[in-house]
Design a protein around this motif. Structure first.
Motif, mmCIF file in Angstrom:
data_model
loop_
_atom_site.group_PDB
_atom_site.id
_atom_site.type_symbol
_atom_site.label_atom_id
_atom_site.label_comp_id
_atom_site.label_asym_id
_atom_site.label_seq_id
_atom_site.Cartn_x
_atom_site.Cartn_y
_atom_site.Cartn_z
ATOM 1 N N GLN A 25 -2.193 0.744 -4.427
ATOM 2 C CA GLN A 25 -2.190 0.510 -2.981
ATOM 3 C C GLN A 25 -2.561 -0.937 -2.644
ATOM 4 O O GLN A 25 -2.285 -1.408 -1.549
ATOM 5 N N GLU A 32 7.599 -0.159 -2.198
ATOM 6 C CA GLU A 32 7.235 1.184 -1.721
ATOM 7 C C GLU A 32 7.762 2.250 -2.678
ATOM 8 O O GLU A 32 7.107 3.263 -2.900
ATOM 9 N N LYS A 35 5.357 2.474 -5.560
ATOM 10 C CA LYS A 35 4.136 3.184 -5.157
ATOM 11 C C LYS A 35 4.392 4.683 -5.031
ATOM 12 O O LYS A 35 3.553 5.504 -5.424
ATOM 13 N N GLU A 36 5.559 5.032 -4.501
ATOM 14 C CA GLU A 36 5.915 6.439 -4.377
ATOM 15 C C GLU A 36 6.060 7.084 -5.761
ATOM 16 O O GLU A 36 5.603 8.213 -5.988
#
Length: 140
Positions: A25, A32, A35-36
């Protein structure tokens, strides 16, 4: 004799991947999508660890405590473990973990994923405590 190595390995992998998730994070170089993917991997590690945990717990109840008829599903096993004072946390907390596992098995929507991820710090602490209770070993 119960082999606790699968539980230890799955818990260690969850612990490491959860730390990776928390650190992701704050890493601006990750997209993104990255991170997902890390979040999804963390949830999968939780699922594996949870499944290994309750199956190991079942063996412990039968082989170490001598309980003759242990059901073959997680929630009754968690209740038996609580009744036999194997948990430090309240049974309601363990039932929340069970619900999170069921929810992630059927749907990875953002809300359910976020709810699962929010439980993981406590789950890891509780699972480590249970591991230490079952094995008599200190977590490393």
């Amino acid at each position: 004799m119960i082999d606790y190595s699968k539980l230890q390995k799955s818990l260690k992998h969850l612990e490491l991947q959860y730390a990776n998730y928390c650190n992701a994070q704050h890493r601006p170089e990750l997209t993104e999508l990255d991170k997902e993917g890390i979040a999804e991997s963390t949830i999968q590690r939780f699922e594996t660890c949870y499944d290994t945990l309750w199956k190991t717990l079942k063996r412990y109840l039968v082989e170490e405590l001598g309980i003759p008829e242990v059901p073959n599903s997680p929630k009754p096993i968690l209740r038996l473990a609580f009744e036999n004072q194997l948990f430090v946390s309240p049974i309601e907390q363990w039932l929340c973990y069970a619900d999170a596992r069921v929810n992630t098995a059927h749907d990875y929507d953002e809300k359910k994923a976020a709810e699962c991820l929010a439980l993981l710090n406590d789950f890891i602490d509780d699972a480590i405590g249970l591991y230490q209770t079952l094995t008599g070993n200190t977590w490393e």
